[in-house]
Each structure stands twice: as structure tokens, then as C-alpha cells.
Write an enzyme that holds these catalytic residues in place. Structure first.
Site, PDB file in Angstrom:
ATOM      1  N   HIS A  73     -41.527 -15.915  -8.768  1.00 19.00           N
ATOM      2  CA  HIS A  73     -40.866 -17.128  -9.270  1.00 19.00           C
ATOM      3  C   HIS A  73     -40.782 -18.219  -8.208  1.00 19.00           C
ATOM      4  O   HIS A  73     -40.086 -19.216  -8.409  1.00 19.00           O
ATOM      5  CB  HIS A  73     -39.456 -16.829  -9.804  1.00 19.00           C
ATOM      6  CG  HIS A  73     -39.416 -15.945 -11.001  1.00 19.00           C
ATOM      7  ND1 HIS A  73     -38.370 -15.955 -11.911  1.00 19.00           N
ATOM      8  CD2 HIS A  73     -40.283 -15.013 -11.465  1.00 19.00           C
ATOM      9  CE1 HIS A  73     -38.603 -15.071 -12.866  1.00 19.00           C
ATOM     10  NE2 HIS A  73     -39.760 -14.480 -12.609  1.00 19.00           N
ATOM     11  N   GLU A  78     -42.754 -13.142 -21.736  1.00 18.22           N
ATOM     12  CA  GLU A  78     -41.547 -12.544 -21.156  1.00 18.22           C
ATOM     13  C   GLU A  78     -40.763 -13.545 -20.330  1.00 18.22           C
ATOM     14  O   GLU A  78     -39.526 -13.562 -20.345  1.00 18.22           O
ATOM     15  CB  GLU A  78     -41.933 -11.346 -20.285  1.00 18.22           C
ATOM     16  CG  GLU A  78     -40.745 -10.511 -19.806  1.00 18.22           C
ATOM     17  CD  GLU A  78     -40.133 -10.983 -18.500  1.00 18.22           C
ATOM     18  OE1 GLU A  78     -39.031 -10.498 -18.149  1.00 18.22           O
ATOM     19  OE2 GLU A  78     -40.742 -11.834 -17.814  1.00 18.22           O
ATOM     20  N   GLU A  79     -41.464 -14.402 -19.599  1.00 18.88           N
ATOM     21  CA  GLU A  79     -40.783 -15.294 -18.666  1.00 18.88           C
ATOM     22  C   GLU A  79     -39.965 -16.369 -19.360  1.00 18.88           C
ATOM     23  O   GLU A  79     -38.973 -16.845 -18.819  1.00 18.88           O
ATOM     24  CB  GLU A  79     -41.801 -15.958 -17.721  1.00 18.88           C
ATOM     25  CG  GLU A  79     -42.554 -14.994 -16.818  1.00 18.88           C
ATOM     26  CD  GLU A  79     -41.690 -14.378 -15.730  1.00 18.88           C
ATOM     27  OE1 GLU A  79     -40.452 -14.583 -15.752  1.00 18.88           O
ATOM     28  OE2 GLU A  79     -42.240 -13.693 -14.857  1.00 18.88           O
ATOM     29  N   ASP A 106     -45.803 -10.742 -10.233  1.00 17.86           N
ATOM     30  CA  ASP A 106     -44.989 -10.773 -11.461  1.00 17.86           C
ATOM     31  C   ASP A 106     -45.745 -11.457 -12.586  1.00 17.86           C
ATOM     32  O   ASP A 106     -45.716 -12.675 -12.700  1.00 17.86           O
ATOM     33  CB  ASP A 106     -43.687 -11.499 -11.147  1.00 17.86           C
ATOM     34  CG  ASP A 106     -42.727 -11.539 -12.315  1.00 17.86           C
ATOM     35  OD1 ASP A 106     -42.875 -10.724 -13.249  1.00 17.86           O
ATOM     36  OD2 ASP A 106     -41.832 -12.407 -12.309  1.00 17.86           O
ATOM     37  N   HIS A 158     -46.287  -7.571 -18.565  1.00 15.31           N
ATOM     38  CA  HIS A 158     -46.489  -8.846 -19.264  1.00 15.31           C
ATOM     39  C   HIS A 158     -47.548  -9.665 -18.547  1.00 15.31           C
ATOM     40  O   HIS A 158     -47.660  -9.615 -17.321  1.00 15.31           O
ATOM     41  CB  HIS A 158     -45.177  -9.627 -19.434  1.00 15.31           C
ATOM     42  CG  HIS A 158     -44.508 -10.067 -18.167  1.00 15.31           C
ATOM     43  ND1 HIS A 158     -44.799 -11.257 -17.532  1.00 15.31           N
ATOM     44  CD2 HIS A 158     -43.534  -9.490 -17.419  1.00 15.31           C
ATOM     45  CE1 HIS A 158     -44.038 -11.395 -16.456  1.00 15.31           C
ATOM     46  NE2 HIS A 158     -43.263 -10.326 -16.353  1.00 15.31           N
ATOM     47  N   ASP A 201     -47.952 -13.135 -19.049  1.00 13.18           N
ATOM     48  CA  ASP A 201     -47.566 -14.519 -18.818  1.00 13.18           C
ATOM     49  C   ASP A 201     -46.889 -14.653 -17.461  1.00 13.18           C
ATOM     50  O   ASP A 201     -46.440 -13.662 -16.875  1.00 13.18           O
ATOM     51  CB  ASP A 201     -46.644 -15.019 -19.925  1.00 13.18           C
ATOM     52  CG  ASP A 201     -45.303 -14.305 -19.929  1.00 13.18           C
ATOM     53  OD1 ASP A 201     -45.303 -13.052 -20.007  1.00 13.18           O
ATOM     54  OD2 ASP A 201     -44.259 -14.967 -19.831  1.00 13.18           O
ATOM     55  N   GLU A 224     -36.970 -12.255 -25.603  1.00 16.00           N
ATOM     56  CA  GLU A 224     -36.232 -11.679 -26.723  1.00 16.00           C
ATOM     57  C   GLU A 224     -37.063 -11.637 -27.996  1.00 16.00           C
ATOM     58  O   GLU A 224     -36.732 -10.934 -28.944  1.00 16.00           O
ATOM     59  CB  GLU A 224     -34.931 -12.458 -26.956  1.00 16.00           C
ATOM     60  CG  GLU A 224     -35.098 -13.856 -27.503  1.00 16.00           C
ATOM     61  CD  GLU A 224     -35.352 -14.895 -26.435  1.00 16.00           C
ATOM     62  OE1 GLU A 224     -35.415 -16.092 -26.772  1.00 16.00           O
ATOM     63  OE2 GLU A 224     -35.497 -14.521 -25.257  1.00 16.00           O
TER      64      GLU A 224
END
Length: 448
Positions: free
Chosen positions: A418, A153-154, A122, A89, A91, A158
């Protein structure tokens, strides 16, 4: 290509890959509400360009309902060869407090063999590990290749799940590489075989029509903030184990970190004990965990002498791989309602749910990956769990039950994902890309 040729090609391309990663990290692609959308679209365009540079003949952005576009690419399989889907991903998490960063979050900085910046690990390292591995083949891939790189994704992964359910043929593959995990430590190869699921919700407590002067009303007027604090404090006992009925501790069959390793990685202060019971592997990878991740209350600097009418908290629940996120969240919400004091009004909303995953460690794809990682890292990989969640994985399992799903990447446990000062180790990125390229060659020649 021989293994030596593949490793040599990836290594020769590493300087370009590092520069590509820096350019990608410099784009603040935070796909959270309230953040600018233009940088997210810029990251999608940069990802599209990178996949074209990897020799993939068909690359395009695909709209995802309610989300940012996914970048999709494919190359047809040679006759008789399997197809591999590669996931990442583009983002990233918000940067948070700039004062906590030693270097600016979106100014990628190379220090002592690592690249620092939000998203460096990430999961822009996942994008670049795919690109670096594919470039080694100069467009002559030993397997069919499909790539899907999502853009939210972060915050709301879903939404890609729904896209996969509506477009299964687009992503159908014999093996799926999810490059959004990593090794316990740099140079310690591992495959993630267990993911906890997750649930999250916002709980709001109301006690008064409006906040009141604490001198005139304090001592008799119910304080929403005090009520919320009492409710949240009941979620764990004095040892840190969960009190909510129906959420027992689980067991992880593999080995986890030692307490010394974990304390060092987590930065636990001297004299502060760890929480919970059971082995660390049990607590981190196979058990429930409840974390209060945010509070809407007056700040200390902006505090006034008032009894609060309203307080809110964001609560995240990590769920063992076999657990049901909805049932778990319902249990936590019911418990909070039961322990709410003084008859305060409790409202809950903004739910997010994601299922966990438990892998089958056998099969031709895993065997090929074991051989590839042993060559790239000098020793075979071990199975580890991950306490975090990747929303897409459970959907891939449901849609493609015959596919082998392989989770590995360049995000080691010290990468500070994160968190402030996120970084990726450049040598770990190289080894990960080498392992992926070798896997594609091994799987293409041995699986079918």
C-alpha cells in the site's frame, strides 16, 4: 512425493514463477472507481492462464455481482483425502505519487534479490505462491484443491463475501489457506492468528452556502475546514490514545515487535515518539485505531484566500477481532457529531465494514502447516496478529465453522504494501511456496 522432491520441484520452478510474477505485476489491475477496467480484466485472464499452467483441470472466471470476476479452479480430492481452498487476490492498490517510487510502479524491477512493483507482494505474490506450490505436483495433487482469486479485495472485498454466502458449496473445504499476509521479517516464519476488523466512512462538514473572501468575512464566518480539523483532532488525546467512549485498549497474548524493530520498519523519524499506550502488540493487533486517510480540501498550490464552505474527510477505524465494526463506526460518528463546533452541518456516508478474526491454533491442518514451515524456513512458525483486515475471512469462518483457516504468505513487514516501492523478496516467495506445497502433502497424508 518426498519432502526433498517437493522442495526441489518448487526450487527448480522458481525462475518461471519469478517471470510469471513480473508479467502479472506489469498489469495495473487497480479496481478502484475512476481507474481503467481493462487492466483488471487482463489480470483476471492472466490469473486464469497461470492456474491452468499449475495443472488444475477445471479453471474459469466467475462473475461477482457489482465487482470484477473471480478466478476459480478445482481438482477433485483423491479417495479419503481432504480438500484445501487456496485464496488470493489479483487486484492492487493505486500506485499513488509516481515521484515517490524509485522504479516505476508497474514496471517490475529486480534489485538485490527482490521484485519491486505495485502488487508484487500484495497480493500477486499470493497468486504466484499458490501456482508455484501446485506446479510441484504436476497435476497429481495429494488433496482436493479449490482456488478462488478475487478481483476487488482492495476496494470492495465485501462483494466476494456476498458471493460466498450465496455459493457455499463451491468453496466448501476442510482447510483454507489465505495467502494475503506474511512474516514479521524475511526468514522469520509466522502464522497470522488475529486480524482486526475495519470500518470506514466519509464525513462532510458544511458551514456556508458558498466559500467567502477571508478578508471580508474571516473572523466571523464559520469555516468548515477549521470545524473539521477541530473535530478530527478530538479523536485522540495528547498521547495518541483514542478518546471515543466505549473503545477500550485490548490485549494480545502473543509477542509483538520491539520498539526499535517497529520504528525501523515504520520509518519513524528520529525524535518522533510512537503514539498510544500498552505494548506494541496490544496497539497493533488487539486495540482500536482511528486514521484519517483522506481530505477533500483546497490544495496548498491551489489555495485561495477564502473561508471554506465545505470540507470532507475519509476516516478508517481498525477494530479488535472480537469487536463489532458497525457499533464501532456508529460510536465514532456519534462522537464526531457531538464535538462538531458552531452548529455546522455534519453528513456521513460511504460506509464500508469488515469483521475481524481470531484463529484456533490447534487441529490437524495447523499441525501440518507447522511441520511444513519448519522445514521450509528452518524453524517452527510463531503466532502473530495483523492490524489490517481481510474482508473474506470472517465470512469463511461463518460459512465453514469446521474448516481450519490458515493465514500466511510472502508479504513481510518491510514489503511496503500500500506504499511506494512495494517489493517481495524472491527467497521469501520460494520458502512460502515450498511451505505451502509441503503443507498440502502433509495434510493429505495425516489429516484423515
Amino acid at each position: 512425493m518426498s519432502p526433498d522432491e517437493i522442495e526441489g520441484a518448487v526450487t527448480a520452478g522458481l525462475p518461471q514463477a519469478v517471470e510469471d510474477l513480473k508479467r502479472l505485476v506489469a498489469i495495473p489491475s487497480v479496481a478502484f472507481p475512476g481507474h481503467p477496467e481493462e487492466p483488471v480484466h487482463a489480470a483476471a485472464a492472466a490469473t486464469e492462464e497461470l492456474l491452468r499452467s499449475a495443472g488444475l483441470p477445471h479453471v474459469r472466471q466467475i462473475p461477482v455481482e457489482g465487482s470484477f470476476p473471480a478466478v476459480y479452479a478445482e481438482a477433485p480430492a483423491p479417495p479419503g483425502a481432504p480438500t484445501v481452498l487456496l485464496y488470493a487476490h489479483y487486484d492492487v492498490q493505486p500506485a499513488g505519487d509516481p515521484a515517490l517510487w524509485r522504479t516505476p510502479a508497474f514496471e517490475p524491477t529486480e534489485i538485490d534479490g527482490a521484485i519491486y512493483g505495485r502488487g508484487a507482494a500484495d497480493d500477486k505474490s499470493g497468486v504466484i505462491s499458490h501456482v508455484a506450490a501446485l506446479r510441484a505436483f504436476r497435476g497429481n495433487f495429494p488433496v482436493g484443491v479449490k482456488v478462488i482469486v478475487e478481483g476487488q479485495e482492495e476496494y470492495a472485498g465485501e462483494r466476494l463475501e456476498a458471493f460466498v454466502e450465496r455459493n457455499p458449496e463451491l468453496l466448501r473445504a476442510d482447510a483454507i489457506v489465505v495467502a494475503d499476509t506474511g512474516n514479521p521479517a524475511v526468514g522469520d516464519p509466522a502464522v497470522t492468528t488475529s486480524l482486526r476488523g475495519m470500518g470506514a466512512f466519509t464525513v462532510e462538514v458544511r458551514a456556508l452556502k458558498e466559500s467567502l473572501h477571508s478578508g471580508s468575512f474571516g473572523g466571523a464566518a464559520p469555516d468548515a475546514l477549521a470545524a473539521l480539523i477541530r473535530m478530527l483532532a478530538t479523536l485522540h488525546d495528547d498521547h495518541g490514545d483514542i478518546r471515543v467512549p466505549g473503545l477500550p485498549r485490548g490485549a494480545f497474548l502473543g509477542s509483538g515487535p520491539s520498539e526499535e524493530e517497529f520504528r525501523a520498519t515504520a520509518g519513524v523519524l528520529d525524535g518522533v515518539s510512537l503514539v498510544g499506550s500498552g505494548t506494541l502488540a496490544d496497539r497493533l493487533w488487539a486495540s482500536y485505531a482511528i486514521t484519517v486517510t483522506g481530505l477533500d480540501v483546497p490544495t496548498v498550490s491551489g489555495a485561495i484566500n477564502a473561508v471554506q464552505a465545505l470540507a470532507r474527510a475519509r476516516v478508517t477505524v481498525r477494530v479488535p477481532p472480537a469487536g463489532d465494526p458497525k457499533t464501532t463506526v456508529d460510536a465514532v460518528v456519534d462522537y464526531l457529531r457531538q464535538v462538531a463546533p458552531w452548529g455546522v452541518e455534519v453528513n456521513v456516508g460511504d460506509y464500508v465494514l469488515g469483521s475481524g478474526y481470531l484463529a484456533d491454533s490447534g487441529g490437524a491442518a495447523r499441525a501440518a502447516l507447522n511441520r511444513a514451515m519448519e522445514r521450509a524456513f528452518g524453524r517452527p512458525p510463531r503466532d502473530v496478529g495483523a492490524g489490517g483486515s481481510i474482508p473474506l475471512v470472517s465470512t469463511l469462518v461463518k460459512q465453514f465453522p469446521a474448516a481450519s483457516i490458515l493465514l500466511f504468505g510472502a508479504e513481510d513487514d518491510d514489503a511496503s504494501i500500500h506504499a511506494p516501492n512495494e517489493r517481495v523478496n524472491i527467497e521469501e516467495l520460494r520458502r512460502t511456496a515450498v511451505a505451502e506445497a509441503l503443507f498440502l502433502q502433509e495434510y493429505g497424508s495425516a489429516a484423515f
